[in-house]
Design a protein around this motif. Structure first.
Motif, PDB file in Angstrom:
ATOM      1  N   ASN A 244      72.758  48.697  77.205  1.00 43.17           N
ATOM      2  CA  ASN A 244      71.309  48.610  77.398  1.00 43.17           C
ATOM      3  C   ASN A 244      70.739  47.305  76.852  1.00 43.17           C
ATOM      4  O   ASN A 244      69.814  46.728  77.443  1.00 43.17           O
ATOM      5  CB  ASN A 244      70.620  49.796  76.716  1.00 43.17           C
ATOM      6  CG  ASN A 244      70.792  51.087  77.491  1.00 43.17           C
ATOM      7  OD1 ASN A 244      70.857  51.074  78.710  1.00 43.17           O
ATOM      8  ND2 ASN A 244      70.896  52.186  76.784  1.00 43.17           N
TER       9      ASN A 244
ATOM     10  N   LYS B 261      67.739  46.477  79.447  1.00 42.43           N
ATOM     11  CA  LYS B 261      67.044  47.768  79.462  1.00 42.43           C
ATOM     12  C   LYS B 261      66.215  47.990  78.205  1.00 42.43           C
ATOM     13  O   LYS B 261      65.359  48.870  78.175  1.00 42.43           O
ATOM     14  CB  LYS B 261      68.044  48.911  79.660  1.00 42.43           C
ATOM     15  CG  LYS B 261      68.748  48.874  81.008  1.00 42.43           C
ATOM     16  CD  LYS B 261      69.621  50.092  81.211  1.00 42.43           C
ATOM     17  CE  LYS B 261      70.340  50.039  82.544  1.00 42.43           C
ATOM     18  NZ  LYS B 261      69.420  50.038  83.691  1.00 42.43           N
ATOM     19  N   TYR B 262      66.503  47.220  77.163  1.00 44.21           N
ATOM     20  CA  TYR B 262      65.726  47.317  75.934  1.00 44.21           C
ATOM     21  C   TYR B 262      64.666  46.216  75.835  1.00 44.21           C
ATOM     22  O   TYR B 262      63.998  46.095  74.814  1.00 44.21           O
ATOM     23  CB  TYR B 262      66.640  47.236  74.708  1.00 44.21           C
ATOM     24  CG  TYR B 262      67.432  48.494  74.431  1.00 44.21           C
ATOM     25  CD1 TYR B 262      67.008  49.727  74.901  1.00 44.21           C
ATOM     26  CD2 TYR B 262      68.602  48.450  73.671  1.00 44.21           C
ATOM     27  CE1 TYR B 262      67.727  50.876  74.649  1.00 44.21           C
ATOM     28  CE2 TYR B 262      69.328  49.600  73.406  1.00 44.21           C
ATOM     29  CZ  TYR B 262      68.885  50.811  73.896  1.00 44.21           C
ATOM     30  OH  TYR B 262      69.601  51.958  73.627  1.00 44.21           O
TER      31      TYR B 262
END
Length: 276
Positions: free
Chosen positions: A219, A224-225
């Motif tokens: 992630n 995604k973070y």
């Protein structure tokens, strides 16, 4: 005192401290799991385990367990080597029941200690310690997800953590049943059961750690973070209480006293021209 003067006493101390550390590692992996399913909940746990008196007492107690466990491990190793004398250099066949991990527990412990130092630097030093000192590099000490992102966005971090987890598996797997053996549960029936239970427990715990590290790494490295709230407090030497500290919601350069008083989070961002 027999806990320090006798070999059995020292092994018992090793067993008790080891059991406590196994329970802590189990709690730790479950706490990390919250970060996968509920990032906000994970941050809430981090806030709860911040620089509060009960968390500090627990941290001191945990540190004492680690130190005692390490000191007694070195003590027993030195004692065993002295007892064997020159015989330890003889080339002998190893009995099949003697595991590789049992012959290398000290080496595994050193690897785990090195890994622990790295882990403390990545998280404890920038969270609980930073909250105690009221100074830190970047991010709210309670924003655990931000520090996960900062750590695992580097591919090297995953490699380091996986090496640490492998060493932890071998160390815990042998230590689990060994502590019961020290307590006297060393008959053939119970020892076989305890080795099975220990192997399953260790595999599940360490396996979850591996899954979590891979999840965080994926992630973090795939962006995604990137939507995580970024809170920056400026240079490492600037304390949170200082009115000269930058606005913690942007890198706009505004002072804390200018844009961060009595405003909501979004209003603070607007004051710095960075509201999303």
């Amino acid at each position: 005192m027999w806990l320090t003067n006798s070999s059995i006493g020292r092994k018992l101390v090793m067993a008790i401290t080891g059991a406590c550390l196994v329970l802590f590692v189990t709690f730790h992996v479950l706490m990390n799991g919250v970060a996968i399913f509920n990032p906000e909940g994970y941050n809430a746990v981090c806030a709860f385990l911040g620089a509060n008196w009960y968390a500090l007492v627990a941290s001191i107690g945990l540190a004492a367990l680690f130190i005692i466990h390490i000191c007694y491990a070195v003590w027993l190793t030195v004692q065993n080597r002295k007892a064997r004398g020159a015989d330890r250099y003889l080339v002998t066949s190893r009995p099949p029941q003697v595991e590789w991990s049992s012959k290398n527990m000290l080496v595994l412990g050193i690897v785990i200690l090195a890994f622990l130092i790295v882990h403390l630097y990545h998280f404890w030093a920038k969270m609980q310690l930073a909250e105690i000192l009221k100074c830190h590099e970047a991010g709210d000490p309670a924003n655990g997800m931000w520090f996960i992102y900062q750590t695992f966005k580097c591919p090297c971090a995953l490699v380091i953590y996986l090496i640490g987890f492998v060493a932890l598996w071998f160390h815990m797997n042998h230590g689990f049943w060994s502590m019961f053996q020290t307590a006297g549960w060393n008959n053939d029936v119970w020892m076989s059961r305890l080795k099975t239970i220990g192997c399953w427990w260790t595999t599940i715990v360490v396996g979850l750690f591996v899954v979590e590290a891979c999840w965080f790494s994926y992630n973090a490295m795939t962006g995604k973070y990137d939507s995580l709230p970024v809170v920056t407090f400026g240079d490492p030497g600037i304390c949170l209480d200082s009115e000269e500290a930058p606005c913690p919601f942007s890198s706009c350069g505004e002072k804390k006293s200018d844009c961060c008083k009595e405003q909501t989070a979004c209003e603070k961002k607007e004051a710095c021209g960075n509201c999303k």
